[in-house]
Scaffold this motif. Structure first.
Motif, mmCIF file in Angstrom:
data_model
loop_
_atom_site.group_PDB
_atom_site.id
_atom_site.type_symbol
_atom_site.label_atom_id
_atom_site.label_comp_id
_atom_site.label_asym_id
_atom_site.label_seq_id
_atom_site.Cartn_x
_atom_site.Cartn_y
_atom_site.Cartn_z
ATOM 1 N N ALA A 78 37.083 29.867 47.625
ATOM 2 C CA ALA A 78 37.430 31.211 47.105
ATOM 3 C C ALA A 78 36.834 32.234 47.491
ATOM 4 N N ARG A 79 38.623 32.968 46.919
ATOM 5 C CA ARG A 79 38.508 34.471 47.835
ATOM 6 C C ARG A 79 37.768 35.522 46.964
ATOM 7 N N PHE A 80 37.245 36.709 47.879
ATOM 8 C CA PHE A 80 36.513 37.421 47.152
ATOM 9 C C PHE A 80 37.064 39.283 47.574
ATOM 10 N N VAL A 81 36.981 39.407 45.775
ATOM 11 C CA VAL A 81 37.495 41.389 45.853
ATOM 12 C C VAL A 81 36.963 42.121 45.518
ATOM 13 N N ILE A 82 36.319 43.095 46.536
ATOM 14 C CA ILE A 82 35.162 44.303 45.822
ATOM 15 C C ILE A 82 36.648 45.462 45.726
ATOM 16 N N LEU A 83 36.260 45.735 44.400
ATOM 17 C CA LEU A 83 37.193 47.040 43.990
ATOM 18 C C LEU A 83 36.278 48.479 43.994
ATOM 19 N N GLY A 84 35.705 49.563 44.970
ATOM 20 C CA GLY A 84 35.204 50.065 44.790
ATOM 21 C C GLY A 84 35.308 51.208 44.940
ATOM 22 N N ALA A 114 41.545 51.780 43.811
ATOM 23 C CA ALA A 114 42.432 50.906 43.802
ATOM 24 C C ALA A 114 42.767 50.939 41.961
ATOM 25 N N SER A 115 43.986 51.302 41.769
ATOM 26 C CA SER A 115 44.665 51.852 40.525
ATOM 27 C C SER A 115 44.477 50.534 39.973
ATOM 28 N N GLU A 116 44.677 51.369 38.480
ATOM 29 C CA GLU A 116 44.079 50.705 37.124
ATOM 30 C C GLU A 116 45.610 50.027 37.417
ATOM 31 N N LYS A 119 43.460 46.927 39.482
ATOM 32 C CA LYS A 119 42.558 46.273 38.510
ATOM 33 C C LYS A 119 43.307 45.635 37.975
ATOM 34 N N MET A 120 43.907 45.520 37.290
ATOM 35 C CA MET A 120 44.436 44.897 35.434
ATOM 36 C C MET A 120 44.886 42.996 36.218
ATOM 37 N N GLU A 121 45.786 43.867 37.275
ATOM 38 C CA GLU A 121 46.209 42.466 37.746
ATOM 39 C C GLU A 121 45.317 41.665 38.595
ATOM 40 N N ILE A 122 44.320 42.447 39.170
ATOM 41 C CA ILE A 122 43.175 40.879 39.446
ATOM 42 C C ILE A 122 42.695 40.895 38.262
ATOM 43 N N LEU A 123 42.219 40.986 37.805
ATOM 44 C CA LEU A 123 41.656 40.603 36.843
ATOM 45 C C LEU A 123 41.895 39.222 36.439
ATOM 46 N N LYS A 124 43.297 39.488 36.194
ATOM 47 C CA LYS A 124 43.694 38.950 35.406
ATOM 48 C C LYS A 124 44.162 37.186 35.929
ATOM 49 N N LYS A 125 43.603 37.355 37.397
ATOM 50 C CA LYS A 125 44.528 36.010 37.735
ATOM 51 C C LYS A 125 43.115 35.594 38.516
ATOM 52 N N ALA A 126 41.624 36.428 38.245
ATOM 53 C CA ALA A 126 40.630 35.598 38.825
ATOM 54 C C ALA A 126 39.729 35.165 38.416
ATOM 55 N N LYS A 127 38.891 34.225 38.203
ATOM 56 C CA LYS A 127 38.088 33.739 37.723
ATOM 57 C C LYS A 127 36.764 33.911 37.575
ATOM 58 N N ILE A 128 36.411 35.003 37.885
ATOM 59 C CA ILE A 128 34.991 34.461 38.110
ATOM 60 C C ILE A 128 34.114 36.015 38.377
ATOM 61 N N TYR A 129 33.430 36.725 38.158
ATOM 62 C CA TYR A 129 32.766 38.323 38.547
ATOM 63 C C TYR A 129 31.309 37.993 38.452
ATOM 64 N N LEU A 130 31.542 38.539 40.015
ATOM 65 C CA LEU A 130 29.876 38.782 40.671
ATOM 66 C C LEU A 130 29.430 39.863 40.526
ATOM 67 N N HIS A 131 28.155 40.257 40.156
ATOM 68 C CA HIS A 131 27.175 41.782 39.972
ATOM 69 C C HIS A 131 25.801 41.153 40.710
ATOM 70 N N PRO A 132 26.209 41.935 42.114
ATOM 71 C CA PRO A 132 25.388 41.313 42.688
ATOM 72 C C PRO A 132 23.608 42.692 42.939
ATOM 73 N N THR A 133 24.147 43.130 42.123
ATOM 74 C CA THR A 133 23.417 44.412 42.013
ATOM 75 C C THR A 133 22.465 44.409 41.321
ATOM 76 N N LYS A 134 21.051 44.722 42.226
ATOM 77 C CA LYS A 134 19.606 44.585 41.303
ATOM 78 C C LYS A 134 19.048 46.064 39.962
ATOM 79 N N TYR A 135 18.819 45.144 38.798
ATOM 80 C CA TYR A 135 18.086 46.158 38.018
ATOM 81 C C TYR A 135 19.166 47.384 37.600
ATOM 82 N N GLU A 136 20.225 47.078 37.178
ATOM 83 C CA GLU A 136 20.889 48.074 36.953
ATOM 84 C C GLU A 136 20.277 47.909 35.044
#
Length: 231
Positions: A78-84, A114-116, A119-136
């Motif tokens: 996999a490739r990983f993208v952090i939009l921050g 990153a521009s909106e 962001k939308m283009e990346i979400l369109k291509k991606a398969k998985i969303y990783l949320h690493p934050t604890k106690y959100e």
């Protein structure tokens, strides 16, 4: 530990409600924040997806972004993208140093502000969303990604786990980088048929956090309070 009077408290998740009850001894009412799910739902119907793992987060230490480098080191498919958004320059420098040290610069990208459209283009291509934050407390980005058809993999704590994916009913939870890596590895091998079925169910779940749902719940709370006052 408690307050003398008992106000009506609205909070954004069952997780937050449990903390309020624990520390204030008050039973809060849960009102999930409205999410613009309609904006992302069309992306969930896009058939072709790549083994891209997305995280949307402020760049700061408390967001637990370090573990993404540990996961990426093990999940080579996999490739990983952090939009921050930049919150801490020092933490950004720290993350970039780790990527260089682990030789991950070709598979892990950190895109600041990153521009909106991007962001939308990346979400369109991606398969998985990783949320690493604890106690959100809630996690709007998790819902947005689910509406776009991404499979959520969240830390087993906080609102993303207890409220959004409901303890694994609408996604996957992890307690360690190794567990997250194992889950993501298996998701990269899903067939198109399996992926379609999961994405459809996850996108439907995201609809429960729409503005319409928020307004309906809010009006119900107000009506109940008015009825109680008039008794």
């Amino acid at each position: 530990k408690s307050i003398k009077y008992k106000p009506v408290i609205l909070t954004n998740s069952r997780f937050s409600a449990s903390m309020i009850e624990r520390f204030l001894n008050i039973e809060a009412l849960v009102l999930y924040p409205p999410v613009s799910v309609e904006k992302y739902l069309t992306l969930s119907k896009h058939g072709d997806s790549e083994n891209i793992v997305v995280t949307i987060s402020r760049i700061e230490r408390m967001k637990n972004l370090d573990i993404i480098t540990d996961i990426a080191k093990e999940v080579k498919e996999a490739r990983f993208v952090i939009l921050g958004s930049m919150q801490s320059n020092s933490h950004y420098t720290h993350l970039m140093r780790r990527l260089r040290m682990l030789n991950l610069e070709d598979r892990v990208k950190i895109l600041i502000n990153a521009s909106e459209e991007l962001k939308m283009e990346i979400l369109k291509k991606a398969k998985i969303y990783l949320h690493p934050t604890k106690y959100e407390h809630f996690g709007i980005a998790v819902v947005e990604a689910m509406a776009a058809g991404l499979i959520p993999v969240v830390h087993k704590s906080g609102g993303p786990w207890t409220d959004i994916i409901e303890f694994g009913n609408y996604g996957f939870g992890f307690s360690s980088p190794d567990e997250a890596g194992s889950i993501i590895q298996s998701l990269t091998h899903l067939s198109e048929g399996e992926l379609y079925t999961i994405r459809k169910r996850i996108a439907e779940r995201a609809k429960t956090f729409s503005y319409e749902s928020f307004l309906k719940r809010f009006n119900t709370i107000i009506d109940n309070l008015v009825s109680f006052i008039n008794i």
